[in-house]
Design a protein around this motif. Structure first.
Motif, mmCIF file in Angstrom:
data_model
loop_
_atom_site.group_PDB
_atom_site.id
_atom_site.type_symbol
_atom_site.label_atom_id
_atom_site.label_comp_id
_atom_site.label_asym_id
_atom_site.label_seq_id
_atom_site.Cartn_x
_atom_site.Cartn_y
_atom_site.Cartn_z
ATOM 1 N N LEU A 154 49.734 37.918 26.654
ATOM 2 C CA LEU A 154 50.444 39.189 26.704
ATOM 3 C C LEU A 154 49.514 40.376 26.515
ATOM 4 N N LYS A 155 48.220 40.099 26.480
ATOM 5 C CA LYS A 155 47.263 41.177 26.359
ATOM 6 C C LYS A 155 47.271 42.035 27.622
ATOM 7 N N HIS A 156 46.913 43.295 27.453
ATOM 8 C CA HIS A 156 46.865 44.211 28.596
ATOM 9 C C HIS A 156 45.833 43.719 29.617
ATOM 10 N N GLY A 157 46.232 43.639 30.869
ATOM 11 C CA GLY A 157 45.297 43.315 31.935
ATOM 12 C C GLY A 157 45.259 41.864 32.360
ATOM 13 N N VAL A 158 46.077 40.987 31.747
ATOM 14 C CA VAL A 158 46.018 39.576 32.110
ATOM 15 C C VAL A 158 46.487 39.347 33.553
ATOM 16 N N LEU A 159 47.517 40.053 34.002
ATOM 17 C CA LEU A 159 47.998 39.849 35.376
ATOM 18 C C LEU A 159 46.935 40.203 36.413
ATOM 19 N N PRO A 160 46.267 41.357 36.289
ATOM 20 C CA PRO A 160 45.170 41.614 37.234
ATOM 21 C C PRO A 160 44.068 40.561 37.158
ATOM 22 N N GLN A 161 43.813 40.045 35.953
ATOM 23 C CA GLN A 161 42.812 38.992 35.814
ATOM 24 C C GLN A 161 43.246 37.729 36.556
ATOM 25 N N LEU A 162 44.522 37.380 36.421
ATOM 26 C CA LEU A 162 45.031 36.201 37.127
ATOM 27 C C LEU A 162 44.961 36.393 38.637
ATOM 28 N N ARG A 163 45.213 37.596 39.075
ATOM 29 C CA ARG A 163 45.137 37.899 40.510
ATOM 30 C C ARG A 163 43.723 37.658 41.031
ATOM 31 N N VAL A 164 42.736 38.146 40.299
ATOM 32 C CA VAL A 164 41.342 37.954 40.698
ATOM 33 C C VAL A 164 40.962 36.480 40.616
ATOM 34 N N PHE A 165 41.404 35.816 39.554
ATOM 35 C CA PHE A 165 41.084 34.393 39.389
ATOM 36 C C PHE A 165 41.687 33.564 40.521
ATOM 37 N N GLU A 166 42.952 33.815 40.862
ATOM 38 C CA GLU A 166 43.624 33.044 41.910
ATOM 39 C C GLU A 166 42.892 33.185 43.233
ATOM 40 N N ALA A 167 42.495 34.398 43.584
ATOM 41 C CA ALA A 167 41.777 34.611 44.848
ATOM 42 C C ALA A 167 40.424 33.902 44.831
ATOM 43 N N PHE A 202 33.413 34.177 44.685
ATOM 44 C CA PHE A 202 33.657 35.472 44.055
ATOM 45 C C PHE A 202 33.487 36.597 45.077
ATOM 46 N N ALA A 203 32.513 36.433 45.968
ATOM 47 C CA ALA A 203 32.252 37.474 46.976
ATOM 48 C C ALA A 203 33.433 37.619 47.926
ATOM 49 N N ARG A 204 33.985 36.491 48.397
ATOM 50 C CA ARG A 204 35.117 36.555 49.323
ATOM 51 C C ARG A 204 36.368 37.078 48.618
ATOM 52 N N ALA A 205 36.532 36.744 47.329
ATOM 53 C CA ALA A 205 37.662 37.285 46.569
ATOM 54 C C ALA A 205 37.535 38.792 46.443
ATOM 55 N N ALA A 206 36.328 39.257 46.172
ATOM 56 C CA ALA A 206 36.106 40.703 46.065
ATOM 57 C C ALA A 206 36.437 41.398 47.379
ATOM 58 N N GLN A 217 32.056 43.209 43.590
ATOM 59 C CA GLN A 217 31.859 41.854 43.061
ATOM 60 C C GLN A 217 31.632 41.845 41.555
ATOM 61 N N PRO A 218 30.909 42.826 40.974
ATOM 62 C CA PRO A 218 30.783 42.835 39.507
ATOM 63 C C PRO A 218 32.135 42.955 38.799
ATOM 64 N N THR A 219 33.078 43.675 39.415
ATOM 65 C CA THR A 219 34.416 43.801 38.820
ATOM 66 C C THR A 219 35.106 42.447 38.784
ATOM 67 N N VAL A 220 34.942 41.670 39.850
ATOM 68 C CA VAL A 220 35.520 40.322 39.881
ATOM 69 C C VAL A 220 34.923 39.474 38.763
ATOM 70 N N SER A 221 33.621 39.533 38.601
ATOM 71 C CA SER A 221 32.960 38.739 37.556
ATOM 72 C C SER A 221 33.448 39.123 36.172
ATOM 73 N N VAL A 222 33.623 40.424 35.936
ATOM 74 C CA VAL A 222 34.109 40.891 34.636
ATOM 75 C C VAL A 222 35.522 40.392 34.372
ATOM 76 N N GLN A 223 36.391 40.459 35.382
ATOM 77 C CA GLN A 223 37.775 40.007 35.216
ATOM 78 C C GLN A 223 37.835 38.510 34.916
ATOM 79 N N ILE A 224 37.018 37.724 35.605
ATOM 80 C CA ILE A 224 36.975 36.277 35.358
ATOM 81 C C ILE A 224 36.481 36.005 33.940
ATOM 82 N N LYS A 225 35.455 36.739 33.501
ATOM 83 C CA LYS A 225 34.916 36.557 32.151
ATOM 84 C C LYS A 225 35.972 36.876 31.099
ATOM 85 N N LYS A 226 36.723 37.967 31.308
ATOM 86 C CA LYS A 226 37.765 38.351 30.345
ATOM 87 C C LYS A 226 38.871 37.298 30.289
#
Length: 317
Positions: free
Chosen positions: A10-23, A30-34, A41-50
């Motif tokens: 329920l932390k803020h930002g989990v849904l966007p993180q799941l969106r990036v992870f699913e893609a 990671f490049a194709r998801a971005a 691409q660095p934003t994708v990496s940060v979201q996956i790390k979080k």
């Protein structure tokens, strides 16, 4: 109060993180998801790390230049489908409460309908501009696979699949005709026997096409075998092959497009033609139809015939 065991999600930002992870998991990159999500691409990496920190386990492992899901990643990926599905169902229910000021319709059709389906969707959007629509065009075998996987809201087949677990509704006539170049030796003849066509170089769609299936079945019923000169994967390719004098073909009347009189194609006057055929709406039994999909079906039943008559000129003779 929500269940205590899901507080970490329920932390803020989990849904966007799941969106990036699913893609990333679906595309295995990671490049194709971005690229798909229009992110750096660095934003994708940060979201996956979080998300990994939230879950408490690594979600991917990298071997060489390729990424693979860990056991935890596989569990999260399976959960994404449930989460996104629940949110989609919620949005559909809310859309029904809001009416058709919003909503989404994903429509998949056979290649035969590629000239007519955009006209149909365009007229629907004019009436309901708040609905976002998308159109997928595939051959019959691919469309059946998408139907089996329930990938779209609604399907249009010229020749619906013979399956027990689907609903089928005829919506519009889709006559099949014999197409030839306007200077073909048979173009001026009347009452041509099907047996004469068996002696002509024949152009046919690829295996998996509904039109191919109907064509071969027709010849077989008459104890004939067409002289197949070439298999082509699209109706447009067959049109061009006819125009270059490579042969004749059996296709939907609507393959002529919007201005048949300018195309140098003619419908040969063959006995038994045009073949009676229809376009059909098809969807899985028990499917929850969104408000947009139901509205589109109702709209089509009323407007499809007029749109077809106004959109296509009469048969050339």
């Amino acid at each position: 109060m929500p269940q205590s065991n899901i507080r970490r999600f329920l932390k803020h930002g989990v849904l966007p993180q799941l969106r990036v992870f699913e893609a990333s998991a679906r595309l295995k990159s990671f490049a194709r998801a971005a690229e798909e999500l229009h992110l750096a691409q660095p934003t994708v990496s940060v979201q996956i790390k979080k998300l990994s920190q939230t879950v408490g386990c690594p979600l991917f492992e990298q071997v060489g230049k390729r990424i693979y899901l860990t056991a935890a990643g596989q569990s999260v990926y399976a959960g994404c489908s449930d989460v996104f599905g629940a949110l989609s169902s919620l949005e559909e229910r809310l859309a029904e409460m809001r009416g058709l000021d919003s909503g989404h319709l994903q429509f998949a059709v056979t290649s035969t309908a590629k000239y007519f389906a955009p006209r149909l969707l365009g007229a629907f959007i004019q009436r309901y501009p708040g609905v976002v629509t998308s159109l997928q065009v595939h051959n019959r075998s691919t469309l059946i696979e998408r139907l089996r996987n329930n990938e779209d809201d609604l399907y249009m087949f010229a020749d619906p699949p013979d399956q027990e677990e689907v609903m089928v509704q005829a919506i519009l006539s889709n006559p099949l005709v014999v197409l030839a170049h306007s200077d073909h030796p048979l173009a001026g003849e009347r009452g041509i026997a099907l047996a004469r066509l068996a002696n002509e170089p024949f152009l046919i769609r690829e295996p998996g096409s509904g039109t191919r299936m109907v064509t071969l079945k027709l010849f077989e019923q008459h104890g004939l075998t067409p002289k197949i000169r070439m298999e082509l994967s699209t109706n447009e390719a067959i049109r061009e092959a006819i125009l270059t004098g490579l042969g004749i073909s059996i296709l939907s009347r609507y393959t002529l497009g919007l201005e048949p009189e300018q195309s140098k194609l003619v419908c040969l006057d063959v006995e038994g033609f045009p073949l009676e055929s229809h376009w059909h709406f098809v969807y899985p039994v028990g499917k929850h139809m969104s408000v947009a999909a139901r509205a589109f079906m109702d709209f089509t039943r009323v407007e499809a015939k007029n749109l077809a008559l106004n959109g296509f000129a009469p048969h050339p003779h």
